[in-house]
Design a protein around this motif. Structure first.
Motif, PDB file in Angstrom:
ATOM      1  N   TRP A 198      52.937  40.208  36.693  1.00 20.20           N
ATOM      2  CA  TRP A 198      51.635  39.447  35.845  1.00 20.20           C
ATOM      3  C   TRP A 198      50.465  40.267  36.254  1.00 20.20           C
ATOM      4  CZ3 TRP A 198      49.697  36.422  33.034  1.00 20.20           C
ATOM      5  CH2 TRP A 198      48.380  35.807  33.102  1.00 20.20           C
ATOM      6  N   ARG A 199      50.396  40.881  37.580  1.00 20.37           N
ATOM      7  CA  ARG A 199      49.224  41.783  37.863  1.00 20.37           C
ATOM      8  C   ARG A 199      49.240  42.992  36.880  1.00 20.37           C
ATOM      9  NH1 ARG A 199      49.076  42.126  44.466  1.00 20.37           N
ATOM     10  NH2 ARG A 199      48.939  39.949  44.846  1.00 20.37           N
ATOM     11  N   ARG A 242      47.605  41.386  33.771  1.00 22.76           N
ATOM     12  CA  ARG A 242      46.118  41.248  33.965  1.00 22.76           C
ATOM     13  C   ARG A 242      45.393  42.599  33.896  1.00 22.76           C
ATOM     14  NH1 ARG A 242      43.972  37.091  32.470  1.00 22.76           N
ATOM     15  NH2 ARG A 242      42.579  36.835  34.104  1.00 22.76           N
ATOM     16  N   ASP A 295      44.392  42.750  30.267  1.00 25.81           N
ATOM     17  CA  ASP A 295      43.424  41.772  30.006  1.00 25.81           C
ATOM     18  C   ASP A 295      41.888  41.978  30.535  1.00 25.81           C
ATOM     19  OD1 ASP A 295      45.632  40.231  28.972  1.00 25.81           O
ATOM     20  OD2 ASP A 295      45.653  38.868  30.800  1.00 25.81           O
ATOM     21  N   ARG A 296      42.161  42.728  31.540  1.00 30.30           N
ATOM     22  CA  ARG A 296      40.666  42.936  32.067  1.00 30.30           C
ATOM     23  C   ARG A 296      40.130  44.431  32.021  1.00 30.30           C
ATOM     24  NH1 ARG A 296      42.007  39.844  37.840  1.00 30.30           N
ATOM     25  NH2 ARG A 296      41.806  37.748  37.014  1.00 30.30           N
ATOM     26  N   GLN A 308      42.319  38.620  24.808  1.00 28.98           N
ATOM     27  CA  GLN A 308      42.722  37.865  25.974  1.00 28.98           C
ATOM     28  C   GLN A 308      42.565  36.672  25.994  1.00 28.98           C
ATOM     29  OE1 GLN A 308      40.432  37.489  29.003  1.00 28.98           O
ATOM     30  NE2 GLN A 308      41.975  36.505  30.302  1.00 28.98           N
ATOM     31  N   TRP A 325      47.609  32.878  39.104  1.00 35.51           N
ATOM     32  CA  TRP A 325      47.045  33.780  39.993  1.00 35.51           C
ATOM     33  C   TRP A 325      46.554  33.071  41.235  1.00 35.51           C
ATOM     34  CZ3 TRP A 325      47.138  38.910  40.591  1.00 35.51           C
ATOM     35  CH2 TRP A 325      45.891  39.228  41.677  1.00 35.51           C
TER      36      TRP A 325
END
Length: 348
Positions: free
Chosen positions: A269-270, A273, A276-277, A323, A340
């Protein structure tokens, strides 16, 4: 009257000592409190501040290191060699206890000898900012069987305790030992779980038990490479509990599978992300995927891996713009893509 030993490790935080120590000695009715300040060879005037406080109050003792022993050795020195009260608290010099925290914790421990440690809600506040008023009216307490509490931690794969809100039964602390030097950043998680393998756990509901100071400098600092270290330290803590407490954990293999799969999902997941960022150049994505593979050989079948694969196909340049739409689509399908949970670790 129950007695409480409070250890206050200090390194360059002498300007906080009056608040920290005062919170342990004042507004704690019905308990006999003694405080040990351990100055770990601070280069400033922290030792002098501590000695002045001890000269003014016989309930305070001071130990000054001539050489810096670092946090784990300092903690264990107080917990295992000095503490002799019924109950023990480790309170960092920059944190403080809420009014009545020791009174409430001692009442639960007195009433439930099967409980090894008790904790409650900590108030997090920013250094230099206003300190919120603490809630001091107990709504009740919960006593969990140690194994039940331990299973919850394995399912979550993260800590639920910051540290100053915990009061430990001294006999159990000294029987099972202190912080593990091999776990400098997750030794507290391992220690609480080790205790839960041998005793029940108490929780005080509806009250604030401590104040945890968040320093402004640490809030503005983002360490993306530390995400992998955080996961590795947590994995090491859980593996240490599984190894050390195997005799107390008949379902150890199931617990191991649960936490390893969860840690793998968190790593993936990290990594997702980061796309996404727009931070794939900063976040160690490949290393996070490698960690997931170490934890869970079947990691490619996890939903988080499928989400990461999709993001890789879209690419880091476009993904930040898409995203919101993609997350909304997965949320609509019931996917757990918005997971999160911040897991703050002080420098321990």
């Amino acid at each position: 009257m129950s007695s409480v030993s409070v250890i206050v490790p200090c390194y360059r935080y002498g300007h906080f000592l009056a608040q920290s120590v005062g919170s342990a000695l004042n507004d704690q009715d019905g308990v006999d409190v003694r405080v040990l300040i351990i100055d770990d060879a601070s280069p400033d005037d922290s030792a002098e501040v501590a000695k002045k406080m001890a000269a003014d109050d016989p309930r305070i003792e001071v130990l000054v290191h001539t050489e810096n022993k670092r946090h784990i050795a300092t903690y264990n020195e107080g917990l295992l060699e000095w503490a002799d009260g019924d109950y023990t608290v480790l309170l960092s010099a920059d944190d403080r206890l809420a009014p009545g925290a020791l009174t409430r914790a001692a009442a639960l421990l007195d009433a439930h000898p099967e409980v090894g440690f008790v904790y409650g809600h900590p108030v997090h506040y920013t250094d230099g900012g206003p300190i919120p008023a603490a809630r001091t009216s107990v709504r009740g307490w919960t006593v969990w069987p140690g194994h039940e509490w331990l299973e919850r931690r394995f399912k979550a794969a993260n800590g639920c305790i910051t540290s100053p809100e915990v009061v430990v039964r001294t006999k159990l602390q000294q029987q099972l030992g202190g912080y593990d030097p091999a776990l400098p950043h997750s030794g507290d998680i391992e220690m609480w779980m080790r205790f839960a393998a041998h005793a029940d756990v108490g929780y005080l509901r509806g009250v604030d038990q401590a104040y945890y100071r968040v320093h402004a400098a640490s809030m503005s600092k983002t360490d993306f490479s530390g995400q992998l270290d955080d996961l590795r330290q947590r994995a090491a803590a859980y593996d240490a509990v599984l190894q050390r407490c195997a005799d107390q954990l008949p379902d150890a293999q199931a617990m191991a599978d649960t936490v390893h799969a969860k840690l793998a999902r968190q790593a993936l997941w990290r990594a997702a992300r980061a796309y996404d960022r727009g931070r794939t150049a900063l976040v160690p994505v490949d290393e996070l995927v490698g960690f997931a593979a170490e934890c869970w050989p079947d990691y490619q079948r996890l939903p988080e891996y499928r989400g990461l694969s999709m993001r890789r196909r879209i690419g880091p340049a476009v993904m930040p713009y898409l995203q919101p739409l993609i997350l909304s689509a997965f949320a609509h399908k019931g996917r757990e893509w918005l997971w999160w949970k911040s897991w703050r670790r002080r420098g321990i």
